[in-house]
Design a protein around this motif. Sequence first.
Motif, PDB file in Angstrom:
ATOM      1  N   ILE A 262      -4.162  -4.694  -3.992  1.00 41.57           N
ATOM      2  CA  ILE A 262      -4.581  -4.425  -2.648  1.00 41.57           C
ATOM      3  C   ILE A 262      -3.642  -3.498  -1.969  1.00 41.57           C
ATOM      4  O   ILE A 262      -4.392  -2.486  -1.496  1.00 41.57           O
ATOM      5  CB  ILE A 262      -4.474  -5.837  -1.831  1.00 41.57           C
ATOM      6  CG1 ILE A 262      -5.282  -6.880  -2.434  1.00 41.57           C
ATOM      7  CG2 ILE A 262      -4.487  -5.746  -0.376  1.00 41.57           C
ATOM      8  CD1 ILE A 262      -5.276  -8.295  -1.851  1.00 41.57           C
ATOM      9  N   GLY A 263      -2.338  -3.475  -2.243  1.00 45.76           N
ATOM     10  CA  GLY A 263      -1.420  -2.425  -1.682  1.00 45.76           C
ATOM     11  C   GLY A 263      -1.787  -1.138  -2.143  1.00 45.76           C
ATOM     12  O   GLY A 263      -1.702  -0.064  -1.468  1.00 45.76           O
ATOM     13  N   LYS A 264      -2.267  -0.934  -3.519  1.00 48.39           N
ATOM     14  CA  LYS A 264      -2.268   0.461  -4.293  1.00 48.39           C
ATOM     15  C   LYS A 264      -3.858   0.767  -3.383  1.00 48.39           C
ATOM     16  O   LYS A 264      -3.705   2.323  -3.277  1.00 48.39           O
ATOM     17  CB  LYS A 264      -2.633   0.374  -5.525  1.00 48.39           C
ATOM     18  CG  LYS A 264      -1.148   0.200  -6.444  1.00 48.39           C
ATOM     19  CD  LYS A 264      -1.375   0.427  -7.674  1.00 48.39           C
ATOM     20  CE  LYS A 264      -0.125   0.410  -8.652  1.00 48.39           C
ATOM     21  NZ  LYS A 264      -0.060   0.630 -10.089  1.00 48.39           N
ATOM     22  N   TRP A 265      -4.815   0.205  -3.219  1.00 47.82           N
ATOM     23  CA  TRP A 265      -5.791   0.804  -2.851  1.00 47.82           C
ATOM     24  C   TRP A 265      -5.733   0.966  -1.451  1.00 47.82           C
ATOM     25  O   TRP A 265      -6.237   2.182  -0.850  1.00 47.82           O
ATOM     26  CB  TRP A 265      -7.059  -0.504  -2.724  1.00 47.82           C
ATOM     27  CG  TRP A 265      -7.948  -0.368  -4.242  1.00 47.82           C
ATOM     28  CD1 TRP A 265      -7.770  -1.397  -5.089  1.00 47.82           C
ATOM     29  CD2 TRP A 265      -8.981   0.513  -4.516  1.00 47.82           C
ATOM     30  NE1 TRP A 265      -8.571  -0.951  -6.150  1.00 47.82           N
ATOM     31  CE2 TRP A 265      -9.323  -0.202  -5.769  1.00 47.82           C
ATOM     32  CE3 TRP A 265      -9.542   1.717  -3.831  1.00 47.82           C
ATOM     33  CZ2 TRP A 265     -10.466   0.451  -6.252  1.00 47.82           C
ATOM     34  CZ3 TRP A 265     -10.691   2.213  -4.404  1.00 47.82           C
ATOM     35  CH2 TRP A 265     -11.031   1.587  -5.586  1.00 47.82           C
ATOM     36  N   ALA A 266      -5.071   0.173  -0.577  1.00 48.76           N
ATOM     37  CA  ALA A 266      -4.967   0.297   0.991  1.00 48.76           C
ATOM     38  C   ALA A 266      -3.943   1.661   1.061  1.00 48.76           C
ATOM     39  O   ALA A 266      -4.447   2.539   1.873  1.00 48.76           O
ATOM     40  CB  ALA A 266      -4.358  -0.741   1.468  1.00 48.76           C
ATOM     41  N   GLU A 267      -2.920   1.991   0.292  1.00 47.58           N
ATOM     42  CA  GLU A 267      -2.084   3.183   0.390  1.00 47.58           C
ATOM     43  C   GLU A 267      -2.880   4.336   0.342  1.00 47.58           C
ATOM     44  O   GLU A 267      -2.781   5.361   0.576  1.00 47.58           O
ATOM     45  CB  GLU A 267      -0.829   2.874  -0.293  1.00 47.58           C
ATOM     46  CG  GLU A 267       0.265   4.252  -0.421  1.00 47.58           C
ATOM     47  CD  GLU A 267       0.543   4.496   1.085  1.00 47.58           C
ATOM     48  OE1 GLU A 267       1.133   5.731   1.468  1.00 47.58           O
ATOM     49  OE2 GLU A 267       0.280   3.677   1.998  1.00 47.58           O
ATOM     50  N   ALA A 268      -4.074   4.378  -1.069  1.00 44.57           N
ATOM     51  CA  ALA A 268      -4.529   5.594  -1.251  1.00 44.57           C
ATOM     52  C   ALA A 268      -5.566   5.876  -0.346  1.00 44.57           C
ATOM     53  O   ALA A 268      -5.920   7.110   0.001  1.00 44.57           O
ATOM     54  CB  ALA A 268      -5.408   5.179  -2.768  1.00 44.57           C
ATOM     55  N   ILE A 269      -6.168   4.820   0.228  1.00 41.27           N
ATOM     56  CA  ILE A 269      -7.177   5.119   1.320  1.00 41.27           C
ATOM     57  C   ILE A 269      -6.383   5.629   2.676  1.00 41.27           C
ATOM     58  O   ILE A 269      -6.903   6.637   3.456  1.00 41.27           O
ATOM     59  CB  ILE A 269      -7.881   3.786   1.932  1.00 41.27           C
ATOM     60  CG1 ILE A 269      -8.815   3.325   0.706  1.00 41.27           C
ATOM     61  CG2 ILE A 269      -8.419   3.895   3.167  1.00 41.27           C
ATOM     62  CD1 ILE A 269      -9.388   1.885   0.694  1.00 41.27           C
ATOM     63  N   ARG A 270      -5.251   5.039   3.082  1.00 44.12           N
ATOM     64  CA  ARG A 270      -4.454   5.397   4.293  1.00 44.12           C
ATOM     65  C   ARG A 270      -4.051   6.924   3.989  1.00 44.12           C
ATOM     66  O   ARG A 270      -4.320   7.841   4.795  1.00 44.12           O
ATOM     67  CB  ARG A 270      -3.312   4.726   4.141  1.00 44.12           C
ATOM     68  CG  ARG A 270      -2.306   5.052   5.610  1.00 44.12           C
ATOM     69  CD  ARG A 270      -0.849   4.558   5.409  1.00 44.12           C
ATOM     70  NE  ARG A 270      -0.177   5.292   4.420  1.00 44.12           N
ATOM     71  CZ  ARG A 270       0.468   6.476   4.641  1.00 44.12           C
ATOM     72  NH1 ARG A 270       0.291   7.211   5.662  1.00 44.12           N
ATOM     73  NH2 ARG A 270       1.101   6.971   3.259  1.00 44.12           N
ATOM     74  N   GLN A 271      -3.518   7.344   2.658  1.00 41.45           N
ATOM     75  CA  GLN A 271      -3.488   8.735   2.299  1.00 41.45           C
ATOM     76  C   GLN A 271      -4.724   9.626   2.604  1.00 41.45           C
ATOM     77  O   GLN A 271      -4.640  10.816   3.070  1.00 41.45           O
ATOM     78  CB  GLN A 271      -2.696   8.805   1.010  1.00 41.45           C
ATOM     79  CG  GLN A 271      -1.451   8.359   0.924  1.00 41.45           C
ATOM     80  CD  GLN A 271      -0.918   8.291  -0.386  1.00 41.45           C
ATOM     81  OE1 GLN A 271      -1.379   9.072  -1.260  1.00 41.45           O
ATOM     82  NE2 GLN A 271       0.411   7.662  -0.628  1.00 41.45           N
ATOM     83  N   ALA A 272      -5.744   9.268   1.991  1.00 38.03           N
ATOM     84  CA  ALA A 272      -6.916   9.953   2.085  1.00 38.03           C
ATOM     85  C   ALA A 272      -7.476  10.235   3.190  1.00 38.03           C
ATOM     86  O   ALA A 272      -7.909  11.244   3.774  1.00 38.03           O
ATOM     87  CB  ALA A 272      -8.170   9.191   1.366  1.00 38.03           C
ATOM     88  N   LEU A 273      -7.434   9.397   4.196  1.00 36.37           N
ATOM     89  CA  LEU A 273      -7.639   9.636   5.752  1.00 36.37           C
ATOM     90  C   LEU A 273      -6.704  10.507   6.587  1.00 36.37           C
ATOM     91  O   LEU A 273      -6.934  10.793   7.526  1.00 36.37           O
ATOM     92  CB  LEU A 273      -7.788   7.927   6.478  1.00 36.37           C
ATOM     93  CG  LEU A 273      -8.757   7.226   6.078  1.00 36.37           C
ATOM     94  CD1 LEU A 273      -8.873   5.726   6.716  1.00 36.37           C
ATOM     95  CD2 LEU A 273     -10.223   7.748   6.289  1.00 36.37           C
TER      96      LEU A 273
END
Length: 320
Positions: A262-273
């Motif tokens: 969950i944390g990996k997906w969330a951090e990747a999305i945060r960086q992408a945004l």
Amino acid sequence: MKAFIGTALLGAALLAGPAMAQPADRPLRIVAGYAPGGTSDIVARLVAENVSARLGQPVVVENRTGANGFIAAETVARGPADGSAVLQCPMGNMTISPEIPGMHLPVDVARDLVPVANVARSSYAVVVGARSPYRSMADVLAAARARPGALTYGSAGIGTAQHLSAERLKRMAGVDLLHVSYRGAAPAALDVIAGRTDLLITNLGDVIRQIQGDELRLLALADAEGWPDFPDAPRLPQLVPGLEVAGWFGICGPRGMPEAAIGKWAEAIRQALEDPALRRRLLDNGLTPHFEDAASFSRTIARDRQAWGEAVRAANVRAE
């Protein structure tokens, strides 16, 4: 005991790698419950395109349409819980459908799915046809009071956010409007453009091209924040106090998805945004970038489910 320890160590090693628990030569998946080209699908594709490098392997979008998005939800909920497949979870599936009496859903969204991250916020737009005689919300409300039940509003179907938003407008503004149900926002918008239906309250992404192309007239944005490309649009909460509508599009995973995944997906999305190009593409589709981590997104889902549940009960909506 040795077998248990070996399995645990293997699981930890897989989660520690950049590719979740999926072989690096196989893509991760975002499962979308609606057809290509719609707002939900667009969000899924923009996320997939922009998180791939950050997650260390390809990310593909898999469209599993049907059952108002719940075929996709069931696919993820019943699939592997290792983070290799997640769901593009829109507001309606997570907060409205579960509150409608008589709705038989293949998954319990609160039990079978877990929030991963919120991606984008969506203003709802109040629109009429470009040739409509109504040039403001005041015109619409005055006409509705003068001719109770004569004005029509479209929706994407009974129990959708479009339907419930207009029912809230009726109740809070003290007017009577006639509901016309369609199989999706696109055919509803077409009939508003043609003048066969008077009004539509829908996700801005559903109608932004028609507004920009002068086929639809934007009367108001239905949330207090509005939208940056239409800074002068009236705000519905100011015209009908207490009436605010905003949607969102997030990412959810199956129950049991490890916190590390969950944390990996969330951090990747945060960086992408944080990427200006991605932010602009979301804005071009009527969406505002809006990151929330799993904990914050969970609170948003709970809050909105309570609010939409109240709207469902006030409108006495039941599954057909």
